[in-house]
Scaffold this motif. Structure first.
Motif, PDB file in Angstrom:
ATOM      1  N   LYS A  58       3.064   6.365  -2.599  1.00  0.00           N
ATOM      2  CA  LYS A  58       3.709   6.762  -2.636  1.00  0.00           C
ATOM      3  C   LYS A  58       4.359   7.296  -4.714  1.00  0.00           C
ATOM      4  N   GLN A  59       3.600   6.551  -5.055  1.00  0.00           N
ATOM      5  CA  GLN A  59       3.822   6.607  -6.894  1.00  0.00           C
ATOM      6  C   GLN A  59       3.343   7.763  -7.261  1.00  0.00           C
ATOM      7  N   GLU A  60       1.570   7.508  -6.262  1.00  0.00           N
ATOM      8  CA  GLU A  60       0.432   8.903  -6.354  1.00  0.00           C
ATOM      9  C   GLU A  60       1.199   9.708  -5.646  1.00  0.00           C
ATOM     10  N   ILE A  85       0.609  -1.177   0.291  1.00  0.00           N
ATOM     11  CA  ILE A  85       0.144   0.259   0.096  1.00  0.00           C
ATOM     12  C   ILE A  85       0.741   1.359   0.179  1.00  0.00           C
ATOM     13  N   THR A  86       2.378   1.062   0.941  1.00  0.00           N
ATOM     14  CA  THR A  86       3.006   2.142   0.936  1.00  0.00           C
ATOM     15  C   THR A  86       3.684   2.682  -0.350  1.00  0.00           C
ATOM     16  N   VAL A 139      -4.332   8.806   3.688  1.00  0.00           N
ATOM     17  CA  VAL A 139      -3.784   6.982   3.139  1.00  0.00           C
ATOM     18  C   VAL A 139      -4.902   6.986   2.696  1.00  0.00           C
ATOM     19  N   ILE A 140      -6.254   6.819   3.518  1.00  0.00           N
ATOM     20  CA  ILE A 140      -7.280   6.429   3.343  1.00  0.00           C
ATOM     21  C   ILE A 140      -8.445   6.925   1.909  1.00  0.00           C
ATOM     22  N   LYS A 141      -8.175   8.014   1.625  1.00  0.00           N
ATOM     23  CA  LYS A 141      -8.288   8.647   0.286  1.00  0.00           C
ATOM     24  C   LYS A 141      -8.257   8.139  -0.913  1.00  0.00           C
ATOM     25  N   LEU A 142      -6.211   7.714  -0.483  1.00  0.00           N
ATOM     26  CA  LEU A 142      -5.623   7.226  -1.371  1.00  0.00           C
ATOM     27  C   LEU A 142      -6.105   5.753  -2.021  1.00  0.00           C
ATOM     28  N   THR A 143      -6.097   5.408  -0.986  1.00  0.00           N
ATOM     29  CA  THR A 143      -6.438   4.074  -1.081  1.00  0.00           C
ATOM     30  C   THR A 143      -7.799   3.625  -1.816  1.00  0.00           C
TER      31      THR A 143
END
Length: 565
Positions: free
Chosen positions: A470-472, A465-466, A531-535
């Motif tokens: 980070k690519q985003e 996930i991390t 983090v949850i938004k991006l996930t």
């Protein structure tokens, strides 16, 4: 000659023939049973009995008088004084006293009475344990509850439906409550309305949506589909699980609604981020001719608070007092303080507290302290903390809030001072934990938790996930790690928050595009929120998180709260 007692409960010096006294007692009991509908009338009957020589020790009149006091929610000190005069009170009277304390603001004397029953050689009956367990549930003393549970089992009362309902309610630990409910069903004990209310409450706390849905079907099968209390609990369950559409459907399908129904929907809409819809619901309720009460306005003000509608909040508060003539209670003032605090108007919130027509309690000052921590007002935080030390000196949350505020200002010496005080006062911090439901089971995770059988897979997914985030462009918000440690250590600490572990577990164990629902006992930090938004975007998942204060519906990289929480 006996000297006349100064207490108003004293027996008069004049006496009456025994047959006359018996008639008077019979008359007083009849009055208590069919004519008394207010505390004033009850006291008038009591005064009449004293005037006509009814002895305070009379157990028959005493039990009916105490029953009237408890039923009318009069002072328990009044009931206790009557009780102390009664000669050889029977089990009905003992149970009534225990019930009275269980329903009062101070339930602890209920257990003390239970102990005195044993010393008086009075055996508990089928009514004793339900009342006692209700008192213990209010006390939130699980160890005491477990002890009483074992005694009820030993005495052969555990199989009784009302005792089992009491045990379900008493274990604020919902997993145990659900286990107990399954045992009821295996033993052939049919759940009633009270049981289903307890079940939906447990499912709501755990976020056990699938289990609650099955219970919904079962509820209809056993003929409880029209029970208004069960429907209100069902509505509340769906709202607390973030399924506001299903909550609305339950509401729409209800043949009978009361103010609890409307208030539950209003609050449900509010905490799910639908503040405007909550206020529209309030307007519809008014059009339907329902008269809003105190609880309804708590829901309305809650909606305004959680959606940043400051002007609307003030307007509804004025309507409540001016139009509906409702005298505001501490809960309404608390909502207004929360409204201002969440909006960043911390100084205004403090001024509002100072101008309140009643003394603010610990909850009000704690609300201000939380706002100070969020918005960085250390001066007002110290004032709020001073007040809290006077009111509830050992509340762990207050120490944590103050410590976090000092840490955010890099006042590490003050952080150490607060933590030393916690150790010295033996105050323990409540650990953050998250619940998720999978395959009829509720899984619980703590920060840095490595106890799960799928531990290695979960932590491998956290690394994945991390890497993808980070690519985003994700950069860990290490300012949220309120410890004096190196930057790399802060990044590691952020990775292991309980909700991240729970989401990683669900990503491993559920099909792609399946929604994920998480229940967390503390407020979501800013890094976890990001983090949850991006996930939700990277893994194409809808993720619903219920934290301590509200719901967050994450989808396609956005959150329903619009970053206001």
């Amino acid at each position: 000659m006996h000297s006349k007692q100064s207490t108003p409960l004293a027996t008069p010096s004049s006496t009456a023939p025994q047959n006359s006294i018996a008639n008077i007692i019979k008359k007083c009991v009849t009055l208590l049973q069919i004519c008394v509908s207010s505390k004033l009338q009850l006291k008038q009957v009591h005064a009449f009995s004293i005037k006509h020589g009814v002895p305070l020790s009379n157990p028959d009149f005493g039990k009916h008088l105490i029953y009237g006091i408890v039923t009318l929610s009069a002072s328990m000190s009044y009931a206790h004084k009557i009780f102390s005069f009664i000669q050889d009170p029977n089990i009905f009277t003992w149970n009534t006293m225990i019930r009275g304390y269980a329903e009062s603001e101070n339930p602890s004397p209920a257990y003390e009475l239970y102990n005195k029953m044993h010393y008086s050689c009075i055996k508990p009956d089928t009514h004793t344990y339900p009342f006692l367990l209700k008192a213990i549930a209010k006390m939130a003393d699980v160890r005491l509850g477990e002890m009483v549970h074992s005694v009820a089992l030993r005495n052969g009362f555990e199989s009784l439906l009302f005792v089992q309902n009491g045990l379900v309610h008493m274990y604020g630990r919902p997993n145990e409550a659900l286990t107990l409910l399954r045992e009821m069903c295996f033993e052939g004990v049919s759940p009633d309305g009270f049981t289903m209310v307890g079940l939906f409450s447990a499912c709501a706390e755990l976020g056990a949506l699938a289990l609650g849905r099955r219970a919904h079907v079962y509820m209809s099968k056993i003929g409880l589909g029209e029970n208004i209390n069960v429907n209100n609990a069902l509505l509340d369950f769906y709202a607390k699980c973030g399924s506001i559409r299903e909550a609305k459907k339950v509401f729409d399908d209800m043949e009978e609604r009361n103010m609890v129904s409307w208030s539950s929907l209003i609050v449900g809409l509010a905490v799910n981020g639908f503040g405007k819809e909550a206020l529209e619901c309030f307007k519809e309720m008014e059009r339907e001719g329902f008269m809003p009460g105190e609880a309804t306005f708590v829901g309305v003000l809650y909606a305004c608070s959680h959606c940043g509608m400051v002007d609307e909040g003030y307007n509804y508060f004025r309507r409540m007092t001016n139009e509906y003539k409702i005298v505001p209670k501490i809960e309404h003032f608390g909502c207004m303080v929360d409204l201002l605090g969440r909006a960043g108007l911390v100084k205004e919130a403090y001024e509002y507290i100072q101008n309140m027509p009643m003394l603010p309690g610990a909850v009000i000052w704690r609300t201000l302290l939380g706002a100070c921590t969020t918005h960085g007002h250390s001066g007002l935080a110290d004032i709020a903390r001073t007040k809290l030390l006077q009111l509830e000196p050992k509340h762990s949350g207050d120490f944590v809030l103050l410590s976090n505020l000092y840490a955010s200002k890099q006042r590490w010496l003050d952080v150490q001072r607060v933590r030393r005080t916690m150790v010295g006062e033996r105050v323990k911090k409540i650990p953050g934990h998250s619940f998720v439901e999978l395959g009829n089971h509720v899984h619980e995770f703590y920060m840095g938790d490595r106890s799960h059988p799928q531990n290695e897979e979960i932590y491998a997914m956290l690394v994945e996930i991390t890497k993808k985030l980070k690519q985003e462009g994700y950069v860990p918000r290490t300012e949220n790690v309120l410890m004096d440690i190196e930057e790399e250590e802060k990044e590691n600490a952020l990775s292991y928050h309980s909700e991240k572990i729970a989401i990683a577990f669900m990503l491993i164990n559920t099909p792609p595009t399946t929604p994920i629902r998480v229940i967390k006992n503390l407020r979501v930090c800013a890094d976890c929120h990001l983090v949850i938004k991006l996930t939700s975007k990277v893994f194409n998942r809808e993720i619903v998180v219920r934290d301590r204060s509200r719901f967050h519906h994450f989808k396609d990289g956005d959150c329903s709260c619009r970053d206001y929480w």
